[in-house]
Design a protein around this motif. Structure first.
Motif, PDB file in Angstrom:
ATOM      1  N   SER A 237       6.693 -58.190  -3.209  1.00  0.00           N
ATOM      2  CA  SER A 237       7.686 -58.335  -4.287  1.00  0.00           C
ATOM      3  C   SER A 237       8.941 -57.500  -4.040  1.00  0.00           C
ATOM      4  CB  SER A 237       7.096 -57.891  -5.623  1.00  0.00           C
ATOM      5  OG  SER A 237       6.018 -58.688  -5.993  1.00  0.00           O
ATOM      6  N   ILE A 238      10.071 -58.116  -4.406  1.00  0.00           N
ATOM      7  CA  ILE A 238      11.352 -57.418  -4.423  1.00  0.00           C
ATOM      8  C   ILE A 238      11.787 -57.348  -5.889  1.00  0.00           C
ATOM      9  CG2 ILE A 238      13.766 -57.473  -3.688  1.00  0.00           C
ATOM     10  CD1 ILE A 238      11.873 -57.215  -1.332  1.00  0.00           C
TER      11      ILE A 238
ATOM     12  N   GLY B 277      14.706 -56.527  -8.610  1.00  0.00           N
ATOM     13  CA  GLY B 277      16.142 -56.335  -8.831  1.00  0.00           C
ATOM     14  C   GLY B 277      16.340 -55.221  -9.844  1.00  0.00           C
TER      15      GLY B 277
ATOM     16  N   LEU C 170      20.965 -58.125  -0.683  1.00  0.00           N
ATOM     17  CA  LEU C 170      20.550 -59.352  -1.373  1.00  0.00           C
ATOM     18  C   LEU C 170      20.475 -60.540  -0.409  1.00  0.00           C
ATOM     19  CD1 LEU C 170      19.806 -60.661  -4.096  1.00  0.00           C
ATOM     20  CD2 LEU C 170      22.238 -61.094  -4.451  1.00  0.00           C
TER      21      LEU C 170
ATOM     22  N   VAL D 274      17.133 -61.412   1.075  1.00  0.00           N
ATOM     23  CA  VAL D 274      16.046 -61.687   0.140  1.00  0.00           C
ATOM     24  C   VAL D 274      16.060 -63.159  -0.265  1.00  0.00           C
ATOM     25  CG1 VAL D 274      15.286 -61.190  -2.219  1.00  0.00           C
ATOM     26  CG2 VAL D 274      16.028 -59.335  -0.737  1.00  0.00           C
TER      27      VAL D 274
ATOM     28  N   GLN E 265      13.689 -64.491  -2.428  1.00  0.00           N
ATOM     29  CA  GLN E 265      13.096 -64.684  -3.746  1.00  0.00           C
ATOM     30  C   GLN E 265      12.970 -63.345  -4.465  1.00  0.00           C
ATOM     31  OE1 GLN E 265       9.726 -67.315  -4.020  1.00  0.00           O
ATOM     32  NE2 GLN E 265       8.650 -65.842  -5.315  1.00  0.00           N
ATOM     33  N   MET E 266      13.320 -63.362  -5.728  1.00  0.00           N
ATOM     34  CA  MET E 266      13.171 -62.139  -6.537  1.00  0.00           C
ATOM     35  C   MET E 266      12.546 -62.552  -7.866  1.00  0.00           C
ATOM     36  SD  MET E 266      16.197 -59.763  -7.972  1.00  0.00           S
ATOM     37  CE  MET E 266      17.006 -59.725  -6.396  1.00  0.00           C
ATOM     38  N   ASP E 267      11.386 -61.997  -8.159  1.00  0.00           N
ATOM     39  CA  ASP E 267      10.686 -62.416  -9.376  1.00  0.00           C
ATOM     40  C   ASP E 267      11.319 -61.850 -10.628  1.00  0.00           C
ATOM     41  OD1 ASP E 267       8.854 -64.001  -8.127  1.00  0.00           O
ATOM     42  OD2 ASP E 267       7.525 -62.321  -7.667  1.00  0.00           O
TER      43      ASP E 267
ATOM     44  N   TYR F 216      14.365 -59.064 -12.509  1.00  0.00           N
ATOM     45  CA  TYR F 216      15.529 -58.166 -12.514  1.00  0.00           C
ATOM     46  C   TYR F 216      15.489 -57.374 -13.815  1.00  0.00           C
ATOM     47  CZ  TYR F 216      20.418 -56.650 -12.788  1.00  0.00           C
ATOM     48  OH  TYR F 216      21.569 -55.890 -12.901  1.00  0.00           O
TER      49      TYR F 216
ATOM     50  N   ALA G 252      17.379 -63.725  -9.750  1.00  0.00           N
ATOM     51  CA  ALA G 252      16.031 -63.402 -10.253  1.00  0.00           C
ATOM     52  C   ALA G 252      15.456 -64.528 -11.102  1.00  0.00           C
ATOM     53  CB  ALA G 252      16.089 -62.128 -11.086  1.00  0.00           C
TER      54      ALA G 252
END
Ligand code: 5RP
Length: 222
Positions: free
Chosen positions: A26-27, A29, A74, A77, A79-81, A83, A114
């Motif tokens: 996971s990333i 934000g 950014l 990346v 995908q970001m689940d 923020y 996000a």
């Protein structure tokens, strides 16, 4: 409960809220401001549960790194689940005014990527109609006077944020007295002014959930 204690409480609640959504790829934000700073300090306690973060400002990147959290560009990346960020005001439809700290453009970009935008505030930020807080507008420096004149035509009272330069090398006009009855339309209209980079209305992409600290505890608003 003081405002600082409420910021601390909502930061802890945000970590509990996102914890089940995280895995080691996971990333996260991460926004900017004093509430976001409380969140970063709490996030550091679970840094083993996720891969890294994308920061919405240089200040946030520095704070994340100081905790040993990996900070990604950014563009790296896919995908970001989630923020997480604060706000200067929010309304019952979870439209926001942001940018009191001047990081609105990068905040809006990260929020756009996000899947879920979790806004963390204390109850002083809750309003029925946005606009008591002056609306920040990030402007290309050479367009400052032109954009200010256009904002006056929209019945706003722009004030140049003296001595402040954004992370993108631009300036901020803080606009007082705007009647923000149609936040989505106004956001679009302001963004269409030549020379405007972005404005602090987050309505076309507002928050998905607001965690609001009150003296009685943290409320979840969806
Ligand atoms: C920065 C922001 C912040 O989220 C906003 O100003 C709220 O800050 P704080 O948590 O310090 O009250 O938009 O550009």
């Amino acid at each position: 409960m003081t405002q600082d204690e409420m910021k601390q409480a909502v930061a802890q609640a945000a970590v509990e809220y996102i914890r089940p959504k995280l895995n080691t790829d996971s990333i996260v934000g991460v926004g900017t401001g004093s509430t976001a700073n409380c969140f970063i300090d709490e996030l550091a306690k679970i840094k083993h549960l996720f891969d890294g973060a994308v920061a919405s400002s240089e200040a946030t990147a520095e704070r994340l790194k100081s905790h040993g959290i990996e900070v990604y560009d950014l563009n790296e990346v896919n995908q970001m689940d989630v923020y997480i960020d604060g706000a200067d005001e929010f309304d019952p439809h979870l439209n926001l005014v942001k940018g009191g700290g001047g990081a609105l453009t990068r905040e809006k970009i990260v929020a756009a990527v996000a899947k879920e935008f979790v806004c963390i505030v204390d109850s002083s930020k809750q309003v029925d109609i946005l606009g008591d807080f002056p609306l920040p507008v990030e402007v290309i420096p050479m367009a400052r006077s032109y954009v200010a004149r256009e904002l006056v035509k929209l019945q706003g009272v722009p004030e140049y944020r003296e001595g402040f330069v954004t992370d993108n090398g631009n300036v901020i006009l803080d606009v007082y007295d705007l009647d923000i009855l149609s936040p989505k339309a106004l956001e679009t209209k302001l963004n269409n002014l030549v020379g405007v980079v972005t404005n602090g209305l987050f309505a076309n992409r507002g928050a998905d959930v607001v965690l609001m600290a009150t003296p009685e505890g943290v409320e979840t608003l969806k």
